[in-house]
Scaffold this active site. Structure first.
Site, PDB file in Angstrom:
ATOM      1  N   TRP A  85       2.996  10.898 -13.046  1.00  0.00           N
ATOM      2  CA  TRP A  85       1.565  11.026 -13.288  1.00  0.00           C
ATOM      3  C   TRP A  85       1.200  12.308 -14.010  1.00  0.00           C
ATOM      4  O   TRP A  85       0.196  12.375 -14.728  1.00  0.00           O
ATOM      5  CB  TRP A  85       0.770  10.832 -11.981  1.00  0.00           C
ATOM      6  CG  TRP A  85       0.664   9.371 -11.656  1.00  0.00           C
ATOM      7  CD1 TRP A  85       1.284   8.699 -10.651  1.00  0.00           C
ATOM      8  CD2 TRP A  85      -0.080   8.393 -12.400  1.00  0.00           C
ATOM      9  NE1 TRP A  85       0.984   7.363 -10.710  1.00  0.00           N
ATOM     10  CE2 TRP A  85       0.151   7.143 -11.776  1.00  0.00           C
ATOM     11  CE3 TRP A  85      -0.905   8.439 -13.528  1.00  0.00           C
ATOM     12  CZ2 TRP A  85      -0.425   5.962 -12.255  1.00  0.00           C
ATOM     13  CZ3 TRP A  85      -1.473   7.259 -13.985  1.00  0.00           C
ATOM     14  CH2 TRP A  85      -1.239   6.048 -13.353  1.00  0.00           C
ATOM     15  N   LEU A 107      10.756   1.971 -10.979  1.00  0.00           N
ATOM     16  CA  LEU A 107      10.315   0.826 -11.790  1.00  0.00           C
ATOM     17  C   LEU A 107       8.808   0.871 -12.038  1.00  0.00           C
ATOM     18  O   LEU A 107       8.336   0.429 -13.085  1.00  0.00           O
ATOM     19  CB  LEU A 107      10.680  -0.500 -11.099  1.00  0.00           C
ATOM     20  CG  LEU A 107      12.110  -0.990 -11.296  1.00  0.00           C
ATOM     21  CD1 LEU A 107      12.393  -2.182 -10.383  1.00  0.00           C
ATOM     22  CD2 LEU A 107      12.349  -1.391 -12.758  1.00  0.00           C
ATOM     23  N   LEU A 111     -11.616  -6.190  -6.816  1.00  0.00           N
ATOM     24  CA  LEU A 111     -11.139  -7.192  -5.870  1.00  0.00           C
ATOM     25  C   LEU A 111      -9.800  -6.789  -5.257  1.00  0.00           C
ATOM     26  O   LEU A 111      -9.006  -6.133  -5.891  1.00  0.00           O
ATOM     27  CB  LEU A 111     -10.995  -8.538  -6.573  1.00  0.00           C
ATOM     28  CG  LEU A 111     -12.302  -9.108  -7.116  1.00  0.00           C
ATOM     29  CD1 LEU A 111     -12.008 -10.381  -7.878  1.00  0.00           C
ATOM     30  CD2 LEU A 111     -13.281  -9.382  -5.990  1.00  0.00           C
TER      31      LEU A 111
HETATM   32  S1  MYA Z   1      -2.683  -0.541  -6.029  1.00  0.00           S
HETATM   33  C1  MYA Z   1      -1.592  -1.582  -5.098  1.00  0.00           C
HETATM   34  C2  MYA Z   1      -0.174  -1.180  -5.343  1.00  0.00           C
HETATM   35  N1  MYA Z   1       0.753  -2.086  -4.741  1.00  0.00           N
HETATM   36  C3  MYA Z   1       1.244  -1.955  -3.503  1.00  0.00           C
HETATM   37  O1  MYA Z   1       0.941  -1.021  -2.789  1.00  0.00           O
HETATM   38  C4  MYA Z   1       2.181  -3.081  -3.050  1.00  0.00           C
HETATM   39  C5  MYA Z   1       3.349  -2.570  -2.232  1.00  0.00           C
HETATM   40  N2  MYA Z   1       4.044  -1.508  -2.949  1.00  0.00           N
HETATM   41  C6  MYA Z   1       4.777  -1.676  -4.089  1.00  0.00           C
HETATM   42  O2  MYA Z   1       4.882  -2.776  -4.644  1.00  0.00           O
HETATM   43  C7  MYA Z   1       5.438  -0.439  -4.657  1.00  0.00           C
HETATM   44  O3  MYA Z   1       5.530   0.542  -3.656  1.00  0.00           O
HETATM   45  C8  MYA Z   1       4.683   0.138  -5.894  1.00  0.00           C
HETATM   46  C9  MYA Z   1       5.354   1.465  -6.340  1.00  0.00           C
HETATM   47  C10 MYA Z   1       4.748  -0.854  -7.069  1.00  0.00           C
HETATM   48  C11 MYA Z   1       3.233   0.439  -5.581  1.00  0.00           C
HETATM   49  N3  MYA Z   1      -0.442   3.144  -8.189  1.00  0.00           N
HETATM   50  O4  MYA Z   1       8.885   2.637  -8.738  1.00  0.00           O
HETATM   51  P1  MYA Z   1       8.687   3.855  -7.898  1.00  0.00           P
HETATM   52  C12 MYA Z   1       3.759   6.092  -8.302  1.00  0.00           C
HETATM   53  C13 MYA Z   1       0.013   3.954  -9.159  1.00  0.00           C
HETATM   54  O5  MYA Z   1       9.926   4.606  -7.561  1.00  0.00           O
HETATM   55  P2  MYA Z   1       7.825   2.082  -5.770  1.00  0.00           P
HETATM   56  C14 MYA Z   1      -2.756  -1.319  -7.582  1.00  0.00           C
HETATM   57  O6  MYA Z   1      -2.323  -2.415  -7.771  1.00  0.00           O
HETATM   58  C15 MYA Z   1       4.259   7.238  -7.453  1.00  0.00           C
HETATM   59  O7  MYA Z   1       3.214   8.181  -7.261  1.00  0.00           O
HETATM   60  N4  MYA Z   1       1.132   4.682  -9.057  1.00  0.00           N
HETATM   61  O8  MYA Z   1       7.885   3.495  -6.546  1.00  0.00           O
HETATM   62  C16 MYA Z   1      -3.355  -0.508  -8.714  1.00  0.00           C
HETATM   63  C17 MYA Z   1       5.401   7.756  -8.301  1.00  0.00           C
HETATM   64  O9  MYA Z   1       4.908   8.500  -9.425  1.00  0.00           O
HETATM   65  P3  MYA Z   1       4.908  10.113  -9.320  1.00  0.00           P
HETATM   66  C18 MYA Z   1       1.848   4.555  -7.920  1.00  0.00           C
HETATM   67  O10 MYA Z   1       7.332   2.381  -4.408  1.00  0.00           O
HETATM   68  C19 MYA Z   1      -2.226   0.008  -9.584  1.00  0.00           C
HETATM   69  C20 MYA Z   1       5.985   6.452  -8.873  1.00  0.00           C
HETATM   70  O11 MYA Z   1       4.932   5.471  -8.796  1.00  0.00           O
HETATM   71  C21 MYA Z   1       1.433   3.725  -6.874  1.00  0.00           C
HETATM   72  O12 MYA Z   1       9.096   1.334  -5.892  1.00  0.00           O
HETATM   73  C22 MYA Z   1      -2.652   0.950 -10.655  1.00  0.00           C
HETATM   74  C23 MYA Z   1       7.175   5.973  -8.051  1.00  0.00           C
HETATM   75  O13 MYA Z   1       7.653   4.805  -8.650  1.00  0.00           O
HETATM   76  C24 MYA Z   1       0.237   3.005  -7.046  1.00  0.00           C
HETATM   77  N5  MYA Z   1      -0.254   2.189  -6.105  1.00  0.00           N
HETATM   78  O14 MYA Z   1       6.694   1.260  -6.562  1.00  0.00           O
HETATM   79  C25 MYA Z   1      -1.504   1.412 -11.511  1.00  0.00           C
HETATM   80  N6  MYA Z   1       2.327   3.803  -5.873  1.00  0.00           N
HETATM   81  O15 MYA Z   1       6.355  10.507  -9.212  1.00  0.00           O
HETATM   82  C26 MYA Z   1      -1.899   2.446 -12.538  1.00  0.00           C
HETATM   83  C27 MYA Z   1       3.270   4.660  -6.275  1.00  0.00           C
HETATM   84  O16 MYA Z   1       4.243  10.585 -10.568  1.00  0.00           O
HETATM   85  C28 MYA Z   1      -2.616   1.840 -13.696  1.00  0.00           C
HETATM   86  N7  MYA Z   1       2.982   5.128  -7.504  1.00  0.00           N
HETATM   87  O17 MYA Z   1       4.115  10.464  -8.100  1.00  0.00           O
HETATM   88  C29 MYA Z   1      -2.942   2.877 -14.731  1.00  0.00           C
HETATM   89  C30 MYA Z   1      -3.738   2.331 -15.898  1.00  0.00           C
HETATM   90  C31 MYA Z   1      -2.853   1.496 -16.842  1.00  0.00           C
HETATM   91  C32 MYA Z   1      -3.606   0.838 -17.977  1.00  0.00           C
HETATM   92  C33 MYA Z   1      -4.140   1.843 -18.942  1.00  0.00           C
HETATM   93  C34 MYA Z   1      -4.845   1.161 -20.151  1.00  0.00           C
HETATM   94  C35 MYA Z   1      -5.475   2.075 -21.051  1.00  0.00           C
HETATM   95  O1  JJ1 Z   2      -7.421  -3.116   7.872  1.00  0.00           O
HETATM   96  C1  JJ1 Z   2      -7.164  -1.939   8.049  1.00  0.00           C
HETATM   97  N1  JJ1 Z   2      -7.003  -1.416   9.262  1.00  0.00           N
HETATM   98  C2  JJ1 Z   2      -7.280  -2.172  10.465  1.00  0.00           C
HETATM   99  C3  JJ1 Z   2      -6.009  -2.660  11.119  1.00  0.00           C
HETATM  100  C4  JJ1 Z   2      -5.159  -1.548  11.654  1.00  0.00           C
HETATM  101  C5  JJ1 Z   2      -3.860  -2.054  12.175  1.00  0.00           C
HETATM  102  C6  JJ1 Z   2      -2.944  -0.914  12.455  1.00  0.00           C
HETATM  103  N2  JJ1 Z   2      -2.648  -0.128  11.307  1.00  0.00           N
HETATM  104  C7  JJ1 Z   2      -8.149  -1.309  11.386  1.00  0.00           C
HETATM  105  N3  JJ1 Z   2      -8.623  -1.924  12.443  1.00  0.00           N
HETATM  106  C8  JJ1 Z   2      -9.567  -1.322  13.355  1.00  0.00           C
HETATM  107  C9  JJ1 Z   2     -10.795  -2.208  13.404  1.00  0.00           C
HETATM  108  C10 JJ1 Z   2     -11.801  -1.802  14.478  1.00  0.00           C
HETATM  109  C11 JJ1 Z   2     -12.769  -2.950  14.728  1.00  0.00           C
HETATM  110  C12 JJ1 Z   2     -13.801  -2.580  15.756  1.00  0.00           C
HETATM  111  C13 JJ1 Z   2     -14.531  -1.323  15.372  1.00  0.00           C
HETATM  112  C14 JJ1 Z   2     -13.567  -0.172  15.099  1.00  0.00           C
HETATM  113  C15 JJ1 Z   2     -12.558  -0.549  14.055  1.00  0.00           C
HETATM  114  O2  JJ1 Z   2      -8.433  -0.165  11.088  1.00  0.00           O
HETATM  115  C16 JJ1 Z   2      -7.029  -0.994   6.868  1.00  0.00           C
HETATM  116  C17 JJ1 Z   2      -8.376  -0.482   6.415  1.00  0.00           C
HETATM  117  O3  JJ1 Z   2      -8.995   0.184   7.437  1.00  0.00           O
HETATM  118  N4  JJ1 Z   2      -6.393  -1.690   5.782  1.00  0.00           N
HETATM  119  C18 JJ1 Z   2      -5.250  -1.271   5.242  1.00  0.00           C
HETATM  120  O4  JJ1 Z   2      -4.665  -0.274   5.626  1.00  0.00           O
HETATM  121  C19 JJ1 Z   2      -4.740  -2.095   4.095  1.00  0.00           C
HETATM  122  C20 JJ1 Z   2      -4.485  -1.249   2.883  1.00  0.00           C
HETATM  123  C21 JJ1 Z   2      -5.687  -0.481   2.378  1.00  0.00           C
HETATM  124  C22 JJ1 Z   2      -5.437   0.137   1.029  1.00  0.00           C
HETATM  125  C23 JJ1 Z   2      -5.672  -0.886  -0.045  1.00  0.00           C
HETATM  126  C24 JJ1 Z   2      -5.035  -0.673  -1.352  1.00  0.00           C
HETATM  127  C25 JJ1 Z   2      -5.724  -1.533  -2.382  1.00  0.00           C
HETATM  128  C26 JJ1 Z   2      -4.868  -2.074  -3.452  1.00  0.00           C
HETATM  129  C27 JJ1 Z   2      -5.455  -2.007  -4.825  1.00  0.00           C
HETATM  130  O5  JJ1 Z   2      -6.230  -3.101  -5.153  1.00  0.00           O
END
Ligand code: MYA
Ligand code: JJ1
Length: 359
Positions: free
Chosen positions: A5, A120, A359
C-alpha cells in the site's frame, strides 16, 4: 508497515494532519495508450480468466469461492454468504465535497483459504486497477474490516435482534446480565404491522420521487453516492431476497415523504449442529422528512421481522445514530473502514458525514 500500500496512490499514514496537501486526485489520469496493455504476471500454474457472470456455471463457481472463503467475523463463527445477484460490477458516481467523480466500487476481493499470505492480493489489486484504467476510470471506493492506508472514515456496526432466541443459540449474541430468555424475547417484540399511515413497498412508478428525495437528503454529506433515476431503479427497486424498499405516501397529497431500505445478506453459521444460516437485513438508504426517523425505522424493523430476518444491522453512517439506541440496537464487535483510491481528503470524516453504503 504496508509494503504494497505504500506504493499506491492512497492517503498515507505519514501524511495524516498535513493540511498543505491538496484535496483531489493523487496522480493524474494518463492517456489510455500509456496503460499497460498486458495482464500482470501471476506465479506459474495460475492464469487470469475473465468471469462471464451471465453464465450460470461460472457464476456458480464465483459464488462457491465466496461462500467458502469470503469474510468471517473475528472468531470465525459466521461467514458472509452473498447471493448470486450481488456478484456483478458496475461503475458508480460518488460525490466528494462539490466534485462528482466516476469511480469503481471494488468488492469481493477473495483469495482461497489455501492460498493466503502469498502476496496474491497485491497482484489482484494491481490487475483490477489496470482493467479499471482501461475503462478510463481513475478512482475507486472500497470498504474493509481491516485497517489500511488510510480510512476516510471508520464506522461501527450495530445490531438489532429480531429473533433473539436463535441469535443466542448460535452465539451471535448473549443473554444479558440479569436477563432470562422470556424477558429477552419480550424486550425485542415488535408490533404486528407497520404503524405509519401510507407506508408501502416502493414500485417502479416511484423511481422519480424517490430519486428526488434521496438526492436532496444525500446533498448534505461530505462523501455520498450521486444517485440518478437509473441508479435508483437498479439499486433500490425491490428485488426478492436482494433489496427491500418502502416509502410513505401521504394519504392527503400523495407525495412521497419518507423512504427506507435494506438489503439481504445471509451469513453461513459455521459448525452449529442446529442451524446453517443467519438471515440478516442491512440498513441501506433511509430518508425521513414527515415521519419521525424513529417511527420510520421501527416500521422497517417490523417488516423485516415479518420477512423472517433474524437480525437487522446498521452502520453509524448518515443520521443513523439518531435511532440506533432508542430502537434497541447494540454495538457489534466489528468495524467497517471506508477508503478511496487515488483521491485525497484533507482530513477524515465522521461516520455521520458519510452518505455512502456499499453492498
Ligand atoms: S474487502 C473484503 C476482503 N476479503 C476478505 O476479507 C475475504 C477473506 N480474506 C481473503 O480473501 C484474503 O485475506 C485477502 C488478502 C484477499 C483479503 N483490502 O495476498 P496477501 C493487503 C485491501 O499476502 P491475503 C474488499 O473486498 C495487506 O494489507 N488490501 O494477503 C475490498 C497486504 O498489503 P501491505 C488488503 O490475506 C477490497 C497484502 O494485502 C486487504 O492472502 C479492496 C497482503 O497480501 C483488503 N481487504 O489476501 C481492494 N486485506 O503489505 C483494494 C489484506 O501493503 C482496491 N490486504 O499491508 C483498490 C482500488 C482498485 C481499483 C482502482 C481503480 C482506479
Ligand atoms: O456481526 C458481527 N458481529 C456479531 C457476531 C459476533 C460473533 C463473535 N465474533 C456481534 N454480535 C453481537 C450482537 C448483539 C445483539 C444484541 C445487542 C448487542 C449486540 O457483534 C460483526 C459486526 O459487528 N461482523 C463481522 O465481524 C463481519 C465482518 C465485518 C467487516 C466487513 C468487511 C466488509 C467487506 C467489504 O465489502
Amino acid at each position: 508497515t504496508h509494503k504494497f500500500w505504500e506504493t499506491q496512490p492512497v492517503g498515507q499514514f505519514k501524511d495524516i494532519g498535513d493540511t498543505s496537501l491538496p484535496e483531489g486526485p493523487i496522480e493524474p489520469a494518463t492517456p489510455l495508450s500509456e496503460v499497460k496493455q498486458e495482464p500482470y504476471n501471476l506465479p506459474s500454474v495460475y492464469e487470469w480468466t475473465t468471469c462471464d457472470m451471465a453464465s450460470d456455471d461460472i457464476c456458480s463457481e464465483v459464488y462457491n469461492l465466496l461462500r467458502n472463503n469470503y469474510v468471517e467475523d473475528d472468531e470465525n463463527m459466521f461467514r458472509f454468504n452473498y447471493s448470486k445477484e450481488f456478484l456483478s460490477g458496475v461503475p458508480a458516481r460518488i460525490r466528494v465535497r462539490d466534485e462528482v467523480v466516476k469511480m469503481a466500487e471494488i468488492n469481493f476481493l477473495c483469495v482461497h483459504k489455501k492460498l493466503r499470505s502469498k502476496r496474491l492480493a497485491p497482484v489482484m489489486i494491481k490487475e483490477v486497477t489496470r482493467r479499471v484504467h482501461l475503462e478510463n476510470i481513475w478512482q475507486a471506493a472500497y470498504t474493509a474490516g481491516v485497517v489500511l492506508p488510510t480510512p476516510i472514515t471508520t464506522c461501527q456496526y450495530w445490531h438489532r435482534s429480531l429473533n433473539p432466541k436463535k441469535l443466542i443459540d448460535v452465539g451471535f449474541s448473549r443473554l444479558g446480565a440479569r436477563m432470562t430468555m422470556s424477558r429477552t424475547i419480550k424486550l425485542y417484540k415488535l408490533p404486528e404491522a407497520p404503524v405509519t399511515p401510507g407506508f408501502r413497498k416502493m414500485e417502479l412508478l416511484d423511481v422519480p420521487a424517490v430519486t428526488r428525495l434521496l438526492r436532496n437528503y444525500l446533498s448534505q454529506f461530505g462523501v455520498a453516492t450521486d444517485f440518478d433515476e437509473n441508479d435508483v431503479e437498479h439499486w433500490l427497486l425491490p428485488r426478492e431476497d436482494v433489496v427491500d424498499s418502502y416509502l410513505v405516501e401521504s394519504p392527503e397529497t400523495h407525495d412521497v415523504t419518507d423512504f427506507c431500505s435494506f438489503y439481504t445478506l445471509p451469513s453461513t453459521i459455521l459448525g452449529n449442529p442446529n442451524y446453517t444460516t443467519l438471515k440478516a437485513a442491512y440498513s441501506y438508504y433511509n430518508v425521513a422528512t414527515q415521519t419521525s426517523f424513529l417511527q420510520l425505522m421501527n416500521d422497517a424493523l417490523i417488516v423485516s421481522k415479518h420477512k423472517g430476518f433474524d437480525v437487522f444491522n446498521a452502520l453509524d453512517v448518515m443520521h443513523n445514530e439518531s435511532f440506533l439506541k432508542e430502537l434497541k440496537f447494540g454495538p457489534g464487535d466489528g468495524q467497517l473502514h471506508y477508503y478511496l483510491y487515488n483521491y485525497r481528503l484533507r482530513s477524515a470524516l465522521k461516520p455521520s458525514e458519510l452518505g455512502l453504503v456499499l453492498l
